[in-house]
Design a protein around this motif. Structure first.
Motif, PDB file in Angstrom:
ATOM      1  N   UNK A 135      12.526   4.540   5.657  1.00 50.73           N
ATOM      2  CA  UNK A 135      12.034   4.473   4.284  1.00 50.73           C
ATOM      3  C   UNK A 135      11.182   5.689   3.954  1.00 50.73           C
ATOM      4  N   UNK A 136      11.668   6.863   4.242  1.00 49.15           N
ATOM      5  CA  UNK A 136      10.873   8.066   4.068  1.00 49.15           C
ATOM      6  C   UNK A 136      10.485   8.317   2.621  1.00 49.15           C
ATOM      7  N   UNK A 137      11.265   7.785   1.684  1.00 48.61           N
ATOM      8  CA  UNK A 137      10.978   8.025   0.278  1.00 48.61           C
ATOM      9  C   UNK A 137      10.532   6.764  -0.439  1.00 48.61           C
ATOM     10  N   UNK A 138      10.236   5.711   0.305  1.00 45.90           N
ATOM     11  CA  UNK A 138       9.924   4.442  -0.316  1.00 45.90           C
ATOM     12  C   UNK A 138       8.717   3.787   0.341  1.00 45.90           C
ATOM     13  N   UNK A 198       4.515   1.787   4.819  1.00 46.10           N
ATOM     14  CA  UNK A 198       5.381   2.935   4.626  1.00 46.10           C
ATOM     15  C   UNK A 198       4.698   4.102   3.955  1.00 46.10           C
ATOM     16  N   UNK A 199       3.380   4.251   4.200  1.00 51.94           N
ATOM     17  CA  UNK A 199       2.585   5.250   3.484  1.00 51.94           C
ATOM     18  C   UNK A 199       2.545   6.599   4.182  1.00 51.94           C
ATOM     19  N   UNK A 200       2.830   6.618   5.478  1.00 55.33           N
ATOM     20  CA  UNK A 200       2.568   7.819   6.261  1.00 55.33           C
ATOM     21  C   UNK A 200       3.733   8.803   6.269  1.00 55.33           C
ATOM     22  N   UNK A 201       3.410  10.079   6.026  1.00 51.62           N
ATOM     23  CA  UNK A 201       4.329  11.190   6.204  1.00 51.62           C
ATOM     24  C   UNK A 201       3.540  12.280   6.939  1.00 51.62           C
ATOM     25  N   UNK A 202       4.127  13.438   7.083  1.00 50.67           N
ATOM     26  CA  UNK A 202       3.410  14.551   7.710  1.00 50.67           C
ATOM     27  C   UNK A 202       2.542  15.303   6.716  1.00 50.67           C
ATOM     28  N   UNK A 203       2.555  14.868   5.450  1.00 51.50           N
ATOM     29  CA  UNK A 203       1.828  15.545   4.377  1.00 51.50           C
ATOM     30  C   UNK A 203       0.677  14.656   3.915  1.00 51.50           C
ATOM     31  N   UNK A 204      -0.561  15.048   4.180  1.00 51.55           N
ATOM     32  CA  UNK A 204      -1.717  14.224   3.816  1.00 51.55           C
ATOM     33  C   UNK A 204      -1.827  14.020   2.313  1.00 51.55           C
ATOM     34  N   UNK A 205      -1.537  15.046   1.548  1.00 49.54           N
ATOM     35  CA  UNK A 205      -1.628  14.925   0.091  1.00 49.54           C
ATOM     36  C   UNK A 205      -0.589  13.938  -0.435  1.00 49.54           C
ATOM     37  N   UNK A 206       0.602  13.994   0.137  1.00 52.70           N
ATOM     38  CA  UNK A 206       1.647  13.046  -0.250  1.00 52.70           C
ATOM     39  C   UNK A 206       1.267  11.630   0.156  1.00 52.70           C
ATOM     40  N   UNK A 207       0.679  11.485   1.334  1.00 44.44           N
ATOM     41  CA  UNK A 207       0.246  10.161   1.789  1.00 44.44           C
ATOM     42  C   UNK A 207      -0.714   9.529   0.788  1.00 44.44           C
ATOM     43  N   UNK A 220      -1.032  10.229  -2.445  1.00 41.66           N
ATOM     44  CA  UNK A 220      -0.354   9.900  -3.693  1.00 41.66           C
ATOM     45  C   UNK A 220       0.508   8.654  -3.548  1.00 41.66           C
ATOM     46  N   UNK A 221       1.176   8.518  -2.409  1.00 45.97           N
ATOM     47  CA  UNK A 221       1.979   7.320  -2.166  1.00 45.97           C
ATOM     48  C   UNK A 221       1.098   6.073  -2.135  1.00 45.97           C
ATOM     49  N   UNK A 222      -0.092   6.215  -1.565  1.00 42.89           N
ATOM     50  CA  UNK A 222      -1.021   5.090  -1.517  1.00 42.89           C
ATOM     51  C   UNK A 222      -1.472   4.692  -2.913  1.00 42.89           C
ATOM     52  N   UNK A 223      -1.828   5.678  -3.730  1.00 44.83           N
ATOM     53  CA  UNK A 223      -2.269   5.393  -5.101  1.00 44.83           C
ATOM     54  C   UNK A 223      -1.145   4.754  -5.909  1.00 44.83           C
ATOM     55  N   UNK A 224       0.067   5.261  -5.748  1.00 45.50           N
ATOM     56  CA  UNK A 224       1.213   4.693  -6.460  1.00 45.50           C
ATOM     57  C   UNK A 224       1.475   3.263  -6.013  1.00 45.50           C
ATOM     58  N   UNK A 225       1.329   3.006  -4.717  1.00 45.49           N
ATOM     59  CA  UNK A 225       1.566   1.668  -4.184  1.00 45.49           C
ATOM     60  C   UNK A 225       0.524   0.678  -4.707  1.00 45.49           C
ATOM     61  N   UNK A 226      -0.720   1.124  -4.831  1.00 43.29           N
ATOM     62  CA  UNK A 226      -1.758   0.250  -5.393  1.00 43.29           C
ATOM     63  C   UNK A 226      -1.411  -0.118  -6.835  1.00 43.29           C
ATOM     64  N   UNK A 227      -1.008   0.872  -7.620  1.00 45.24           N
ATOM     65  CA  UNK A 227      -0.596   0.595  -9.007  1.00 45.24           C
ATOM     66  C   UNK A 227       0.546  -0.417  -9.031  1.00 45.24           C
ATOM     67  N   UNK A 228       1.518  -0.252  -8.131  1.00 42.68           N
ATOM     68  CA  UNK A 228       2.647  -1.173  -8.082  1.00 42.68           C
ATOM     69  C   UNK A 228       2.205  -2.580  -7.716  1.00 42.68           C
ATOM     70  N   UNK A 229       1.218  -2.705  -6.836  1.00 36.29           N
ATOM     71  CA  UNK A 229       0.727  -4.029  -6.441  1.00 36.29           C
ATOM     72  C   UNK A 229       0.211  -4.797  -7.650  1.00 36.29           C
ATOM     73  N   UNK A 230      -0.453  -4.112  -8.552  1.00 33.34           N
ATOM     74  CA  UNK A 230      -0.964  -4.783  -9.745  1.00 33.34           C
ATOM     75  C   UNK A 230       0.138  -5.019 -10.764  1.00 33.34           C
TER      76      UNK A 230
END
Length: 214
Positions: free
Chosen positions: A30-33, A185-194, A196-206
């Motif tokens: 799930x590299x993109x999800x 599924x938040x972790x990648x090799x890019x800290x900045x991307x990690x 952003x994925x976390x922030x997007x996932x929080x928005x999706x949770x709500x």
């Protein structure tokens, strides 16, 4: 209990029942999800709550011998995103725990796997520095009002909402967890991307928890 998932690749990877035992699905493909899981107590009237308290740090759950808390700029962005979503649901953040009706707990599983079980819901008992009931006041323990049994793996962000008004049952000093959120599924090799994925996932949770809106 309401369970929905965010952008999973055409497969239902996680099923929750009172008697089943499930682990977080592997994120290797799930590299993109992201995986966003939310659950709530159907007997809770969220419209009856107005205020919440949100700590200014995130607990890091790992193998450390003492409590570690995540407080840097990235952590503050995560906390602010949770607060923004709660504010958008018409809850008001307060700075005094004693004035809050709801308490939010954020923790990040950094290295190890922990489990929540319906029969033994005190999973934080395995990690002695988790937010204890005493943090919120004169409470003896916790419980999930809904059946749940699942696992958290490295890189997971956990959000739990507790009812600080406690139980309506006489003599019950346990705090019910009325909403929980698991982001995987938040972790990648890019800290900045990690981040952003976390922030997007929080928005999706709500987004997938419309019952929280007032």
């Amino acid at each position: 209990m309401s369970v929905r998932f965010f952008r999973i690749l055409a497969v239902v990877l996680l099923g929750i029942t009172a008697a089943s035992c499930q682990k977080e699905p592997s994120a290797s493909g799930l590299n993109n999800d992201n995986l966003v899981y939310t659950a709530y107590d159907e007997g809770t009237d969220f419209a009856s709550f107005d205020t919440y308290f949100l700590p200014d740090s995130i607990l890091l759950i790992g193998s450390a011998d003492k409590a570690e808390y995540w407080k840097d700029a990235d952590a503050q962005q995560i906390i602010a995103t949770v607060a923004d979503n709660l504010d958008a649901c018409n809850y008001m953040r307060v700075t005094d725990k004693a004035e809050a009706q709801l308490g939010l707990q954020l923790s990040y599983v950094r290295r190890v796997t922990y489990y929540v079980g319906y029969n033994y819901p005190y999973w934080w008992g395995y990690y002695p520095y988790y937010w204890g009931p005493g943090y919120w006041g004169d409470w003896l323990g916790w419980y999930y009002p809904y059946p749940v049994y699942y696992g958290y793996q490295t890189g997971s962000l956990l959000i739990e909402m507790v009812n600080l008004d406690g139980s309506t049952e006489a003599g019950n000093k346990q705090l019910p967890i009325v909403w929980s959120c698991f982001l995987g599924g938040l972790l990648t090799s890019d800290d900045e991307l990690n981040l952003q994925r976390t922030l997007d996932a929080i928005d999706q949770a709500f987004i997938q928890s419309p019952y929280l809106a007032q």
